[in-house]
Write an enzyme that holds these catalytic residues in place. Structure first.
Site, mmCIF file in Angstrom:
data_model
loop_
_atom_site.group_PDB
_atom_site.id
_atom_site.type_symbol
_atom_site.label_atom_id
_atom_site.label_comp_id
_atom_site.label_asym_id
_atom_site.label_seq_id
_atom_site.Cartn_x
_atom_site.Cartn_y
_atom_site.Cartn_z
ATOM 1 N N GLY A 1 -7.235 55.026 -7.082
ATOM 2 C CA GLY A 1 -7.972 56.248 -7.284
ATOM 3 C C GLY A 1 -8.168 56.751 -5.666
ATOM 4 C CB CYS A 2 -8.536 60.084 -4.569
ATOM 5 S SG CYS A 2 -9.017 60.533 -6.134
#
Ligand code: FAD
Lengths: 410, 105
Positions: free
Chosen positions: B103-104
């Site tokens: 995920g960012c």
């Protein structure tokens, strides 16, 4: 003489120059810093410009005022880095060799990456606030705007300061209320993420704030193009959102010199060891700040914690000692929430933002994941701290590594 | 750690069903994985994406991003969204037997 080259003299490069200049042996090491522009911008201040809280003069100072006198400063664009030859080539063709290099070339917004974004509507009813030009143009627009549909849109992740877009809509809610036109403005927060933030507990907490302030969140919207003729943003999967005013966070990318040098990923971010900050490809290159590809936030506070670790690792590299794997992804961000209040979050690679007190456990004065006036005061004081302590590489009363003391597990 | 049987072979999966070891994956598992997430048929274009992802992962050690699939794999982003609706990066990685993309932040 050996040379330590610092490439980029913004937030992180300036901190490293100030930390290293007093301690590196002067008759063995020459520190050389290269940057292409003379003016330092306090980027966190851009957030306040559209609302007339700061103006341009509040966020600029000459870069040279912050560089130590025994550092050689070269103001010119770097054309290309040749890491295999331990050299950089300047725009003029001049070649500079190095023994150790710190890359701190930052990140920038690229509206031209999105179809239709930087066309007819640009700076007419489409603005960014991640550049000084955008923030000032938006100020001039907002001054006379009478209301309508405002859409805040994050084109794609990662972006620097991932809380700034939230702060923008919180402040907009406050500002339109002050202007007496809040009932005439419809605010939407359009994000590619599944919620208001990247980590679940904070996403839920901040999501409640959006709701409370009557700001509609549109999650999982990845913007494919902008139709500025009809004032619509359109997602890759063909969903459409209308706007009268579009405030956009364009694609963020590392410096073009990284692409020209073949040293980055597809967004020009440099593959970096997440704990030592050494480049994954070259032993004598280190990377700090927005220029890395680390899964930590791209923020000035992160650069500050990285600087503590990198300082030690540069000295270890100079002495030929093994590096310390000490960086933990620590980030600490004040979130301005409007009406003179703020929220604070503190987290790292492994621990998401949790409630509690900061920096002193049980005491504060700041409160984590809670809205208080003291947190707002912290945010506004950050500008002074930035110019007077942070850039100068001074010690702050906060450890580089995150601590669980004062935090409550949920 | 959970397990499941795909194409007659038992493999380890995480709590969201992503394969834990990319090396366990074989091409005949892909259609079953695709069905689990609502993609009933894998066309040649789907396979182009899956094979590019496997190859790029083997070379780079990282799951390619949507931008990388466009730049290095020549796969237009719009096509990706059409083929793997609602989250192509995650869905394509799921079918290709790679872990969950980071995920960012
Ligand atoms: C709107 C906004 C709000 C923010 N709010 C916060 C906040 O509240 N708190 C927080 O901690 N952070 C915040 N940030 C983020 C913070 O400003 C950045 O993370 C930080 O400045 C990054 O520092 P850096 O040194 O990596 O990059 P920069 O400070 O951008 O420095 C990069 C330098 O490299 C130079 N350079 C690049 N390429 C070349 C080349 N080819 N040749 C020569 N020189 C070159 C540039 O001229 C520049 O001076 C915010 C940012 C924005 C935009």
């Amino acid at each position: 003489m050996k040379r330590l080259l610092i490439l980029g003299g913004g937030t992180a490069g300036t901190m490293m120059a100030n930390k290293l200049a007093p301690v590196l042996e002067e008759n063995e090491w020459q520190i050389t810093l290269v940057d292409e522009y003379e003016t330092h911008y306090y980027q966190p201040g851009f957030l306040f410009i559209p609302f007339g809280i700061y103006n341009k003069n509040d966020v600029i100072k000459p870069k040279r005022d912050f560089y130590p006198s025994n550092v050689e400063v070269i103001m010119e664009q770097v054309e290309v880095i040749k890491p295999k030859e331990n050299q950089i080539v300047m725009k003029s063709g001049k070649v500079i060799g190095y023994d150790l290099m710190i890359i701190a070339t930052g990140s920038k917004v690229h509206p031209e990456e999105t179809e239709g974004l930087k066309e007819d509507g640009w700076y007419k009813n489409i603005f960014d606030f991640y550049t000084i030009e955008g923030a000032v143009a938006l100020r001039n627009f907002l001054k006379y705007w009478e209301g309508g549909k405002m859409v805040l849109n994050i084109i794609e992740m990662p972006i620097k300061c991932p809380v700034a877009p939230l702060e923008f809509v919180f402040l907009a809610d406050w500002w339109f209320t002050e202007q007496g036109i809040r009932d005439k403005v419809d605010i939407k927060y359009v994000t590619p993420l599944p919620g208001a933030f990247t980590k679940p507990i904070a996403a839920k907490f901040l999501g409640q704030f959006l709701e409370k302030k009557n700001i509609q969140i549109v999650p999982e919207f990845s913007t494919g193009r902008v139709d500025s003729e009809n004032n619509k943003i359109i997602s890759w999967d063909e969903r459409e959102i209308d706007y009268d005013l579009l405030v956009t966070i364009p694609t963020n990318m590392g410096s073009e010199v990284i692409a020209r040098s073949g040293m980055g990923d597809d967004l020009n971010f440099i593959p970096t060891d997440p704990h030592t900050l050494q480049s994954k490809d070259y032993e004598n290159i280190f990377v700090i700040g927005d220029a890395t590809d680390l899964p930590s936030s791209k923020a000035g506070s992160v650069a500050h914690f990285e600087a503590d670790v990198l300082y030690e690792n540069i000295l270890r590299a100079v002495d030929g000692r093994p590096l310390k794997s000490a960086f933990d992804g620590h980030a600490n961000c004040f979130i301005e929430s409007g009406f003179n209040k703020g929220i604070l979050i503190d987290f790292n690679y492994d621990v998401e933002p949790l409630p509690g007190k900061f920096p002193l456990p049980g005491v504060g004065p700041f409160s984590l994941l809670e809205e208080t006036r003291m947190n707002h005061w912290g945010k506004m004081t950050f500008r002074w701290v930035y110019w007077n302590l942070l850039l100068k590489g001074a010690e702050l009363p906060i450890e580089a590594q995150m601590t669980m003391a004062g935090k409550k597990r949920q | 750690m959970a397990e499941k049987t795909l194409a007659g072979k038992t493999v380890q999966v995480d709590d969201e069903g992503f394969l834990v070891n990319p090396d366990d994956w074989t091409e005949d598992m892909a259609p079953e994985l695709a069905k689990e997430i609502g993609i009933d048929e894998l066309t040649d274009k789907h396979w182009e994406v899956i094979r590019f992802m496997r190859k790029d992962f083997a070379e780079k050690g990282q799951i390619p991003s949507i931008r990388r699939m466009k730049n290095a794999g020549g796969i237009p982003t719009k096509d990706l969204y059409a083929m793997f609706p609602e989250g192509p990066a995650k869905k394509a990685a799921y079918i290709a037997g790679l872990g969950k993309p980071h995920g960012c932040v």
